[in-house]
Design a protein around this motif. Structure first.
Motif, short mmCIF file in Angstrom:
data_model
loop_
_atom_site.label_atom_id
_atom_site.label_comp_id
_atom_site.label_asym_id
_atom_site.label_seq_id
_atom_site.Cartn_x
_atom_site.Cartn_y
_atom_site.Cartn_z
N PRO A 89 39.77 38.42 53.46
CA PRO A 89 38.42 37.88 53.69
C PRO A 89 38.33 36.38 53.41
O PRO A 89 37.46 35.71 53.98
N LEU A 90 39.21 35.85 52.57
CA LEU A 90 39.23 34.41 52.30
C LEU A 90 40.46 33.76 52.91
O LEU A 90 40.86 32.66 52.50
N GLY A 91 41.10 34.45 53.85
CA GLY A 91 42.35 33.95 54.39
C GLY A 91 43.47 34.04 53.38
O GLY A 91 43.34 34.73 52.37
N GLY A 459 38.54 39.74 46.69
CA GLY A 459 37.53 40.42 47.50
C GLY A 459 37.73 41.92 47.59
O GLY A 459 37.16 42.58 48.45
N LYS A 460 38.54 42.48 46.68
CA LYS A 460 38.77 43.92 46.66
C LYS A 460 38.29 44.49 45.31
O LYS A 460 38.31 43.78 44.31
N ILE A 461 37.91 45.73 45.29
CA ILE A 461 37.48 46.51 44.12
C ILE A 461 36.12 46.06 43.59
O ILE A 461 35.19 46.83 43.49
N PHE A 462 36.00 44.76 43.21
CA PHE A 462 34.72 44.27 42.68
C PHE A 462 34.59 42.80 43.06
O PHE A 462 35.58 42.11 43.30
N ALA A 463 33.36 42.32 43.11
CA ALA A 463 33.12 40.90 43.35
C ALA A 463 33.57 40.15 42.11
O ALA A 463 33.32 40.59 40.99
#
Lengths: 464, 464
Positions: A89-91, A459-463
């Protein structure tokens, strides 16, 4: 903390990695898209480049370069994840470890094996064939063992042989700093400090990249037999599964398929199962114990009103049924050209299973959704598959309503929104509902301590 | 980071806690000493005060007060730890949870139970008697379940029923911030984020105080039988144990006692076992399967040259033998008035066991030490007990030489310095030798993230 895309850092890292890796750093669009999420309705967010790593030392070098420039690092095995774990998601840089596929050592006397993370479970089992041992965790897909560890995968055999949590004895990983970490000795148990093995298993690549795994193997069963039983309703089938567990019957697999699922299997594989809720079982043991187990099960199923009970020790018949079960998702999807699949993954205490699956079926009908329930019912884990036309905005919204409702149902029954697929991107919204703010605070604290720059699979599991 | 005693903060916290808890905050010297380490040669380092907590909310309040003043918090259950876990090297508040001893819920249909941390394993098993279920982890001592979780305890039954790592389904804990954390849902498996249950189990109270545990129970075995076999040498006994595991024989317990240990058991309990290396086994199952298992074992033992094989399903005879085994440490110590015990806890891959136990015996003799080896040999875990006169500085130095040598031996054979006791204070020097700097860096990073003020049980596992 990289909440936004760090274009400059990524560009610098890609350039350095290109110098270092030559043709093993790929930036072609289709290859990058293949390294984003491709298996479900989640959007494909591809990385800026794909680094094909060939050794742990090379993974270290890649991570060090990315850390120096604040570029995200996304570990990639076979890409069979269902929850967007491999998305960028952030490259950043997808680190593809599928080339690290050597079985390093098999130790029959200790019933363990050490492998690189890109070895798939089928490849390992092929290597093990002559040893009398096998690796029992079977999520269906021929996933990489590094990926299976990272999502704490399990599947049809967990009821007997446990999940990746139980089967990884120790591992090596490259930490976000680039440092190499060995999580544990090879002893079968240990009290040596924090359980870093357990912490890395299920961390979804957010705390480091696994570069080596030592796995607990199981003896190949002396004999195998299968049984099926059909039931007039979902509740009775689930109730029977619950009683099997309470009796301590050591089933090796115990799968539930609802009537719709049985219909898909019949149509796509030309099998003539009765159109009813089905339990599909496998037993592993000595020929004598198998006969006893099969009989005990058949008696229980009949006592519970099963309309059809059959068993077989014929390997061809058994493998045809299990192939149908394993290919279920893809073959069901093929019956709905143009639709995409939503897969849920709730897992509830076994005593709550019958009520939850029954309610799930009713809710699908209420919402006028095309869907079906199948499950690893010995663990209380079941999946609803919903097939939606992506162009049908209203249908998609109803499917999302269903997913949210089902996760809430499981949580309110003491269960989890994910028994084996992981949180990834797809279930982030449910994790806090399930565990509350304290668990999220502790997970964030662990992440902050281990990966303060947030470069590992952000960007995985939690912000964060 | 409190590397030094924070006298001002501790004084302030003690004063606030005295106001809050009244007589349940104790500062008398003998009570404080009882809450320091008392079981082995490690020095007693007592806390400044002992807070007797009665609820999770009260634990939260205590931790918040201590956090606000930077005062160390040391969780205390029954004090049976062997590695100095309950010591207060920097002073602070011992939080005694032995009064939180309620069994909150038993769910036979899910085979789990929820308990407060001060419930002991014997108390839980008494409560479970009528349910057909039991809690199988058995470290010998009647420890609290919170303490057993915190040291990742196991014991004689781990070969069949697993360790606390396998048996804690979820837990609640007060984090160093005072926030309450629930680690997982009650489902039998989960992929919902980091495995916080596994992280807290074995964290030795350095990441928080456990206030509630949900435990996996096991069905009480239909029948139980025991077997013993004597062997001319250690290697053959260990080799036989290894073959039992490789055959997949589902032993419930399998203990090794060397000739010296058999001598202690004979003398202190008036038992007439042959003076030789002994395997002591227990089988759980249906009467039919027990007969099969016992026969298989007896045949294997005889094939391996056992000099004496016997079995029994008489509960009195069995429990006399197991009592002797469990009271072994104290009864052996009683034979050497004035001496103190060193207990080692190495665990090696099962294939390395015979060589390691044989070498251990030779090394004890070389160093002219009074000592004996016993072990949970199905897991590769064995303990050397060395009995030393504390006034004999040279003897104590030789015992320390032995401990260091043995830990090094285990590590060089792929094993760990601690299979079940934990690192505590006693094994800090060996952890880095075992796992290397990467694992220590990761443990410190986790600790830094979760407990940045280092108030939770400081001075344990690693220097921080």
């Amino acid at each position: 903390m990289a909440a936004q895309r760090n274009a400059t850092g990524i560009e610098a890292a890609v350039s350095l990695l290109a110098d270092r890796l030559g043709p093993r750093l790929a930036t072609g669009r289709s290859l990058r898209e293949q390294h984003g999420h491709t298996t479900t309705w989640l959007e494909n967010q591809h990385p800026d480049a794909v680094a094909f790593a060939q050794s742990a030392a090379e993974v270290q070098e890649i991570v060090r370069i990315c850390a120096a420039h604040g570029a995200p690092v996304i570990p990639f095995g076979t890409g069979t994840s269902l929850e967007g774990h491999v998305n960028a998601p952030l490259g950043g840089i997808s680190v593809d470890v599928s080339g690290m596929d050597r079985v390093l050592e098999i130790r029959p006397e200790d019933m363990d094996a050490t492998v690189e993370p890109g070895v798939t479970r089928e490849a390992l089992n092929t290597e093990l064939r002559a040893t009398g041992l096998f690796f029992p965790v079977d999520p269906g897909a021929n996933a990489s063992l590094g990926g299976m560890a990272s999502t704490r995968a399990s599947g049809t055999t967990a009821v007997r042989y446990g999940t990746m949590r139980d089967r990884v004895l120790s591992l090596k990983a490259v930490l976000p700093s680039g440092e190499m970490m060995q999580s544990a000795a090879r002893a079968r148990k240990s009290s040596a400090g924090y359980d870093l093995t357990g912490l890395m298993v299920g961390a979804e690549g957010t705390l480091g990249i696994i570069t080596e795994l030592t796995l607990r193997l199981a003896p190949q069963p002396e004999a195998v037999s299968g049984a099926i039983a059909s039931f007039a309703d979902i509740a009775t089938a689930c109730q029977t599964a619950q009683e099997v567990i309470q009796m301590g019957l050591p089933v090796a697999r115990m799968e539930f398929l609802d009537e719709a699922a049985v219909g898909y299997v019949n149509r796509s594989h030309g099998i003539g199962l009765p159109a009813a809720a089905l339990l599909l079982l496998e037993f592993h043991g000595s020929p004598g114990s198998l006969a006893e187990q099969t009989e005990t099960f058949a008696e229980l199923a009949r006592d519970n009103g099963a309309t059809h009970v059959a068993w077989s020790s014929d390997p061809d018949e058994r493998s045809r049924l299990w192939r149908a079960r394993h290919e279920f998702y893809l073959s069901a999807l093929a019956l709905y050209p143009g639709r995409v699949g939503f897969s849920t993954d709730v897992c509830v205490p076994v005593s709550q299973l019958a009520a939850c699956v029954t309610a799930a079926r009713a809710k699908l009908d209420d919402l006028d959704l095309v869907g079906t329930n199948i499950g690893h019912v010995g663990d209380g884990n079941f999946h609803t598959l919903v097939f939606v036309d992506p162009a049908d905005a209203a249908g998609r919204a109803r499917a999302e309503t269903y997913v949210s409702w089902l996760n809430g149902l499981a949580i309110s029954h003491g269960g989890t929104c994910t028994g084996e697929h992981g949180i990834g991107q797809g279930k982030m919204a449910y994790l806090e509902r399930e565990l509350g703010p304290g668990a999220l605070a502790m997970m964030r604290a662990v992440k902050q301590g281990v990966d303060p720059l947030n470069i590992m699979n952000p960007g995985k599991i939690f912000a964060f």
